[in-house]
Design a protein around this motif. Sequence first.
Motif: not given
Length: 475
Positions: A198, A201-202, A229, A431-432, A435-436, A439
């Motif tokens: 994660l 990715s951020r 973030e 990348t957005e 996110r899910t 996470a």
Amino acid sequence: MFQLKTVLTLVATAALAACTTLGPNYQAPAANAPVAYRAAAPAAGAELQRDWWLMFGDAQLNALEAQALQASPTLAAAAARIERARAVFGATKADQLPRVDVGANAGGLRTSAKATTTPVLQGHPVVFEGETFGLSASIGWEIDLWGRVKRQNEAAQAQLDASTLDAAAARVALTADVAAAYWQWRALADEAAALQRLRDSRAKAFQVAQTRFDAGSSTTQDLERVRAELAAADADVADLPRRQALVMNQIAALTGQAAAELKLQATYSLPAPPQIRAGLPSELLQRRPDLAQSLAQLHAATAQVGIAEAAFYPSIRLTGSFGYSSEDLGSLISAPARLYNIGPSISLPLFEGGRNKANLAGTKASVDESLAAFRGRMLQALREVDDALAELQGRATVVEAQNRTLASSGQALSVAKSRYDKGAVSYLDVTEAERTPLATERALAQLRGAQWAATAQLVKALGGGWGAKVEAQGG
């Protein structure tokens, strides 16, 4: 000969009277367990054995459990309590047998010419002076008329049983705590891997956002949102070593070693825990050593009532001595030098200021206290099983929902990547979309750790295979 007949008559009378044992006889109270647990229990599942952790096939866990059983100060203290209770039981059991002492003496003797008891012959005090030699044996035996000694032995045996069961309960708690801490450590390793993905990715999203901002195609608000973030992910990554260190310290303490000495090999992908058969609530009394320990303490308290009641009645002891005494060592073992003394002694309490009455009231209160403690422990045991089952059931439902989330978000990510490959969207959209699922992977790692923690809780609540050990011995 008359004295010997008298003694034999007393012994025979005592043997008949010994059939009287004061105080209530112990009876195990009803468990009053419900028909079923409140939480849904699996109809089938693995049966717990004494070394229950072996069913998981984890070599590191097996090694940690072996280390804990060998080096834990908690178990060492429990073993010492067993030895102390065994010693007390041995000393109490000896009261059933006669006590025999032998002795010998030699010395000089001279009586005083000025004492009040000095004999006088023709106006002159008679003084005795010379050497004395003696050889003697004495015996003493309390006739257990009212069962006081019997109740003492019964109480001591029950206390020994309670100490043994206390050690068994300590073993169950220790092994479950070691497993819970180890599984938490493994779950943290999975969480660390998901969190690192994660964070990466951020970081990529921030690079894209920075490039777009520099080109004038995005706003400061968009850039700072992605920066925040990334900072949050960095904070979570930085906090993981602290959390892992605390779990490692816990494992080290449970296994009886310093944290610096503990070495664990990181393993990933903690699987779903297997189902464990909970059985019926009525089986808890045979499965949990702490409940059996509570009953043993109740047994000991009940026996103390008989001891307190016996204090109101007379006690009889048979005492006797036999030996030789002579002024000449050469004639010590001879018929003229023989001496003996034999007969019973009786003690009857007449006035003791209410002490015996208070002691009896105290022992009866101890029985009530032990009974209440057992009932409270039984309710606590039922609650612990229900809590663990509810935790497992609830976590399984959440895991199922998170798996659906992971599947759906994974499909959305595939669509975003496909559109990016065709030039329809920017990499920031990819990348957005990450996110899910990323996470969710972290959340699943945490949930898996919670499931294993609940499994360890259920093992402890069910007695950790102690009942299986008892059945094996009984067979």
